[in-house]
Design a protein around this motif. Sequence first.
Motif, PDB file in Angstrom:
ATOM      1  N   ILE A 169       0.839  -1.204   0.000  1.00 20.18           N
ATOM      2  CA  ILE A 169       0.000   0.000   0.000  1.00 20.18           C
ATOM      3  C   ILE A 169       0.873   1.253   0.000  1.00 20.18           C
ATOM      4  O   ILE A 169       0.617   2.219  -0.733  1.00 20.18           O
ATOM      5  CB  ILE A 169      -0.952  -0.006   1.210  1.00 20.18           C
ATOM      6  N   ALA A 170       1.935   1.254   0.812  1.00 17.92           N
ATOM      7  CA  ALA A 170       2.830   2.418   0.867  1.00 17.92           C
ATOM      8  C   ALA A 170       3.528   2.630  -0.475  1.00 17.92           C
ATOM      9  O   ALA A 170       3.683   3.773  -0.934  1.00 17.92           O
ATOM     10  CB  ALA A 170       3.851   2.231   1.980  1.00 17.92           C
ATOM     11  N   ASN A 171       3.938   1.544  -1.109  1.00 14.42           N
ATOM     12  CA  ASN A 171       4.616   1.661  -2.405  1.00 14.42           C
ATOM     13  C   ASN A 171       3.672   2.205  -3.473  1.00 14.42           C
ATOM     14  O   ASN A 171       4.048   3.081  -4.265  1.00 14.42           O
ATOM     15  CB  ASN A 171       5.156   0.296  -2.826  1.00 14.42           C
ATOM     16  N   ALA A 172       2.423   1.716  -3.491  1.00 13.72           N
ATOM     17  CA  ALA A 172       1.450   2.215  -4.466  1.00 13.72           C
ATOM     18  C   ALA A 172       1.165   3.692  -4.240  1.00 13.72           C
ATOM     19  O   ALA A 172       1.082   4.478  -5.193  1.00 13.72           O
ATOM     20  CB  ALA A 172       0.166   1.402  -4.375  1.00 13.72           C
ATOM     21  N   SER A 173       1.044   4.117  -2.972  1.00 15.47           N
ATOM     22  CA  SER A 173       0.775   5.525  -2.671  1.00 15.47           C
ATOM     23  C   SER A 173       1.943   6.403  -3.101  1.00 15.47           C
ATOM     24  O   SER A 173       1.745   7.480  -3.679  1.00 15.47           O
ATOM     25  CB  SER A 173       0.514   5.689  -1.168  1.00 15.47           C
ATOM     26  N   LYS A 174       3.162   5.958  -2.808  1.00 18.25           N
ATOM     27  CA  LYS A 174       4.339   6.740  -3.185  1.00 18.25           C
ATOM     28  C   LYS A 174       4.454   6.876  -4.698  1.00 18.25           C
ATOM     29  O   LYS A 174       4.749   7.963  -5.221  1.00 18.25           O
ATOM     30  CB  LYS A 174       5.588   6.083  -2.625  1.00 18.25           C
ATOM     31  N   LEU A 175       4.204   5.790  -5.420  1.00 15.30           N
ATOM     32  CA  LEU A 175       4.307   5.834  -6.878  1.00 15.30           C
ATOM     33  C   LEU A 175       3.209   6.684  -7.494  1.00 15.30           C
ATOM     34  O   LEU A 175       3.412   7.317  -8.539  1.00 15.30           O
ATOM     35  CB  LEU A 175       4.256   4.414  -7.440  1.00 15.30           C
ATOM     36  N   LEU A 176       2.036   6.735  -6.862  1.00 17.17           N
ATOM     37  CA  LEU A 176       0.966   7.600  -7.357  1.00 17.17           C
ATOM     38  C   LEU A 176       1.359   9.072  -7.239  1.00 17.17           C
ATOM     39  O   LEU A 176       1.103   9.870  -8.147  1.00 17.17           O
ATOM     40  CB  LEU A 176      -0.330   7.337  -6.581  1.00 17.17           C
ATOM     41  N   VAL A 177       1.986   9.424  -6.129  1.00 12.90           N
ATOM     42  CA  VAL A 177       2.441  10.808  -5.956  1.00 12.90           C
ATOM     43  C   VAL A 177       3.501  11.142  -7.013  1.00 12.90           C
ATOM     44  O   VAL A 177       3.475  12.216  -7.620  1.00 12.90           O
ATOM     45  CB  VAL A 177       3.005  11.001  -4.526  1.00 12.90           C
ATOM     46  N   SER A 178       4.441  10.216  -7.229  1.00  7.75           N
ATOM     47  CA  SER A 178       5.487  10.443  -8.224  1.00  7.75           C
ATOM     48  C   SER A 178       4.895  10.559  -9.627  1.00  7.75           C
ATOM     49  O   SER A 178       5.298  11.423 -10.414  1.00  7.75           O
ATOM     50  CB  SER A 178       6.503   9.299  -8.172  1.00  7.75           C
ATOM     51  N   ALA A 179       3.927   9.692  -9.948  1.00 10.64           N
ATOM     52  CA  ALA A 179       3.308   9.739 -11.276  1.00 10.64           C
ATOM     53  C   ALA A 179       2.549  11.040 -11.476  1.00 10.64           C
ATOM     54  O   ALA A 179       2.587  11.636 -12.560  1.00 10.64           O
ATOM     55  CB  ALA A 179       2.381   8.540 -11.452  1.00 10.64           C
ATOM     56  N   ALA A 180       1.864  11.516 -10.446  1.00 10.16           N
ATOM     57  CA  ALA A 180       1.124  12.768 -10.554  1.00 10.16           C
ATOM     58  C   ALA A 180       2.065  13.938 -10.818  1.00 10.16           C
ATOM     59  O   ALA A 180       1.721  14.886 -11.536  1.00 10.16           O
ATOM     60  CB  ALA A 180       0.322  13.011  -9.280  1.00 10.16           C
ATOM     61  N   ALA A 181       3.273  13.886 -10.251  1.00  6.31           N
ATOM     62  CA  ALA A 181       4.228  14.976 -10.420  1.00  6.31           C
ATOM     63  C   ALA A 181       4.920  14.944 -11.775  1.00  6.31           C
ATOM     64  O   ALA A 181       5.347  15.989 -12.278  1.00  6.31           O
ATOM     65  CB  ALA A 181       5.277  14.922  -9.311  1.00  6.31           C
ATOM     66  N   ASN A 182       5.038  13.770 -12.389  1.00  3.59           N
ATOM     67  CA  ASN A 182       5.860  13.627 -13.605  1.00  3.59           C
ATOM     68  C   ASN A 182       5.078  13.307 -14.863  1.00  3.59           C
ATOM     69  O   ASN A 182       5.671  13.240 -15.933  1.00  3.59           O
ATOM     70  CB  ASN A 182       6.903  12.523 -13.392  1.00  3.59           C
ATOM     71  N   THR A 183       3.799  13.088 -14.762  1.00  6.16           N
ATOM     72  CA  THR A 183       3.050  12.651 -15.939  1.00  6.16           C
ATOM     73  C   THR A 183       2.820  13.764 -16.931  1.00  6.16           C
ATOM     74  O   THR A 183       2.446  13.519 -18.079  1.00  6.16           O
ATOM     75  CB  THR A 183       1.709  12.040 -15.517  1.00  6.16           C
ATOM     76  N   GLY A 184       3.028  15.036 -16.544  1.00  5.41           N
ATOM     77  CA  GLY A 184       2.900  16.143 -17.484  1.00  5.41           C
ATOM     78  C   GLY A 184       1.450  16.421 -17.853  1.00  5.41           C
ATOM     79  O   GLY A 184       0.546  16.347 -17.019  1.00  5.41           O
ATOM     80  N   GLY A 185       1.226  16.719 -19.134  1.00  5.72           N
ATOM     81  CA  GLY A 185      -0.103  17.109 -19.578  1.00  5.72           C
ATOM     82  C   GLY A 185      -0.963  15.965 -20.072  1.00  5.72           C
ATOM     83  O   GLY A 185      -1.932  16.202 -20.791  1.00  5.72           O
ATOM     84  N   ASN A 186      -0.622  14.733 -19.709  1.00  6.51           N
ATOM     85  CA  ASN A 186      -1.410  13.593 -20.153  1.00  6.51           C
ATOM     86  C   ASN A 186      -2.706  13.540 -19.347  1.00  6.51           C
ATOM     87  O   ASN A 186      -2.722  13.117 -18.194  1.00  6.51           O
ATOM     88  CB  ASN A 186      -0.594  12.303 -19.973  1.00  6.51           C
ATOM     89  N   GLU A 187      -3.800  13.976 -19.947  1.00  8.96           N
ATOM     90  CA  GLU A 187      -5.062  14.090 -19.242  1.00  8.96           C
ATOM     91  C   GLU A 187      -5.597  12.732 -18.805  1.00  8.96           C
ATOM     92  O   GLU A 187      -6.148  12.595 -17.701  1.00  8.96           O
ATOM     93  CB  GLU A 187      -6.092  14.801 -20.132  1.00  8.96           C
ATOM     94  N   ASP A 188      -5.442  11.714 -19.645  1.00 11.71           N
ATOM     95  CA  ASP A 188      -5.927  10.380 -19.301  1.00 11.71           C
ATOM     96  C   ASP A 188      -5.197   9.842 -18.073  1.00 11.71           C
ATOM     97  O   ASP A 188      -5.816   9.281 -17.161  1.00 11.71           O
ATOM     98  CB  ASP A 188      -5.739   9.439 -20.492  1.00 11.71           C
ATOM     99  N   SER A 189      -3.885  10.022 -18.028  1.00 12.95           N
ATOM    100  CA  SER A 189      -3.117   9.554 -16.873  1.00 12.95           C
ATOM    101  C   SER A 189      -3.541  10.285 -15.609  1.00 12.95           C
ATOM    102  O   SER A 189      -3.693   9.673 -14.540  1.00 12.95           O
ATOM    103  CB  SER A 189      -1.623   9.755 -17.122  1.00 12.95           C
ATOM    104  N   ARG A 190      -3.739  11.587 -15.703  1.00 17.36           N
ATOM    105  CA  ARG A 190      -4.146  12.354 -14.528  1.00 17.36           C
ATOM    106  C   ARG A 190      -5.517  11.897 -14.016  1.00 17.36           C
ATOM    107  O   ARG A 190      -5.759  11.837 -12.806  1.00 17.36           O
ATOM    108  CB  ARG A 190      -4.181  13.846 -14.868  1.00 17.36           C
ATOM    109  N   GLU A 191      -6.393  11.571 -14.924  1.00 22.06           N
ATOM    110  CA  GLU A 191      -7.721  11.100 -14.522  1.00 22.06           C
ATOM    111  C   GLU A 191      -7.631   9.776 -13.762  1.00 22.06           C
ATOM    112  O   GLU A 191      -8.298   9.593 -12.732  1.00 22.06           O
ATOM    113  CB  GLU A 191      -8.596  10.946 -15.771  1.00 22.06           C
ATOM    114  N   GLN A 192      -6.802   8.873 -14.245  1.00 18.64           N
ATOM    115  CA  GLN A 192      -6.655   7.579 -13.568  1.00 18.64           C
ATOM    116  C   GLN A 192      -5.948   7.729 -12.220  1.00 18.64           C
ATOM    117  O   GLN A 192      -6.296   7.044 -11.243  1.00 18.64           O
ATOM    118  CB  GLN A 192      -5.886   6.594 -14.462  1.00 18.64           C
ATOM    119  N   ILE A 193      -4.968   8.615 -12.152  1.00 22.00           N
ATOM    120  CA  ILE A 193      -4.271   8.844 -10.889  1.00 22.00           C
ATOM    121  C   ILE A 193      -5.239   9.407  -9.846  1.00 22.00           C
ATOM    122  O   ILE A 193      -5.214   9.017  -8.666  1.00 22.00           O
ATOM    123  CB  ILE A 193      -3.078   9.800 -11.107  1.00 22.00           C
ATOM    124  N   ALA A 194      -6.109  10.334 -10.278  1.00 23.07           N
ATOM    125  CA  ALA A 194      -7.096  10.900  -9.352  1.00 23.07           C
ATOM    126  C   ALA A 194      -8.054   9.817  -8.849  1.00 23.07           C
ATOM    127  O   ALA A 194      -8.402   9.775  -7.652  1.00 23.07           O
ATOM    128  CB  ALA A 194      -7.867  12.017 -10.040  1.00 23.07           C
TER     129      ALA A 194
END
Length: 505
Positions: A169-194
């Motif tokens: 759970i901690a690893n998934a949460s940490k990677l979600l934060v990292s993905a949100a910071a680095n995914t850029g303008g990819n709207e689909d990725s941001r929607e899934q991260i949210a």
Amino acid sequence: MRHRVLWSTSTTSILLRRGCLPPLAGGDDRTEGEVTVAITSRAPAPGGGVAVPPAGASASPPDGPPGRSTAWAEGVERLREAATTEPGRLRIIGAALAALIVLFGTVSVWEISERTTAADDVVGRSQPLSADAASIYRSLADADTTSSSGFLLGAQEPHEVRQRYEKDIANASKLLVSAAANTGGNEDSREQIALLSEQLPRYTGLIEQARATNRQGLPLGGAYLRYANEQMTTQLLPAAQRLYEAETGRLYEDYDDARSWPLASLGAGLLAMAGLVWAQRRNYRHTNRVFNHGLVAATAASVVVLLWLAVGHTVARSSLSEARADGQESMKVLNDARIASLQARAGENLTLIARGAVLAEDKKSDKYDVDFTNNMKQLDAGLATALRLADDEAGRSPVNRAVDGVQQWKQRHTAAREADLKGDYEAALPQVVGDEKHKESSGAAFDTVDASLDQAVAHEQREFTRAAREGLGALGGLVTGAAALVIIGAAAAVLGIGRRLSEYR
């Protein structure tokens, strides 16, 4: 009426050549003579002479003001006049050669900069994001599997099982934060991260409620766990899968951008080379001199840039293709196989937890047992593909261990399932989760498969990183080197033409 006009000899000869005056009888051998021209007010003089208005007569006004020539027209006229002399033609040729070489360099720097950026994104951004998305999926699936294993163990849940769940759970949460910071303008990725960020706390809350209820010995704990598993399989894992597909799609776009041929640069380079060869051939025909040092230097600089561009991009393209075929594709297959194994393990655990309470679509079979069978089929297919893609012993060895582990897993699951179908839950449970008397449980076989697949993924990740960095390295220095050589080539071409111009001074 007649007018007497004095003409110099040179003026008369020019007008005679141009047909403005009729030839004089007996030739024009005077150094300064007179030409008598018949003048009428309405018609030209006989014999093609030029009519001159009578004295005192005013010329008819023109129809309008004379038209002004544009700057472009004046420039074209000057260029046309310059082209009538050899020095003028040489200046035009020098300017054209310099322009072609500069064009070649500009296009090369632009295209190679784009490909270098794309290759750098493959190594440092898009592939790590794709790998992180796969890790999010894997961590969530492993957390779901581990939580069901801990639930089966009840109050005797080992500390390492609980620790593994919390780590997932901690690893998934940490990677979600990292993905949100680095995914850029990819709207689909941001929607899934949210969506994942919103649903993950709900899932963990359901798991904690299931654990607390289970420790009290209440059957409601199983319902909470099944509902948590439903949230995982219908909300979290599909969102993680879409995130992985979006990031992998962007990775493949970066691959394509980095590997695309710089056709404009190659075409401009060939055009510059053709112009340089023509200029040297023309120089030889006009002077019988084999070499012009400036043009030779410009040609050499252009050849170096062209070869460097072609060879460097070919090597980079080959290395990136290797990274994709031998690294990324293998990792994708192995990740899918690992996820299938995790979901199969969760289905195996839930089969014991639900005890036939949840039916499949046929309303006869146990849903979780059907899921287990389907996931094992996907696992078998994935391992077969991974073996085919593995290109060395270090890649094949862990996959072979995983294949052996799957065979043991199937055998032990069959034995446990038979005991469960006979109603002997107490005998089936240790064959699934293991205990001191059942070291060779289906859980132990699953651990072997999971560890082997983890090792195989790590190996392919190293192979990918190595090949991708080699591809990026093949483009290193090309932008700066091409710019410097092109400047040298353009200057050399101008100097070479200047050397020819100095012969006319």
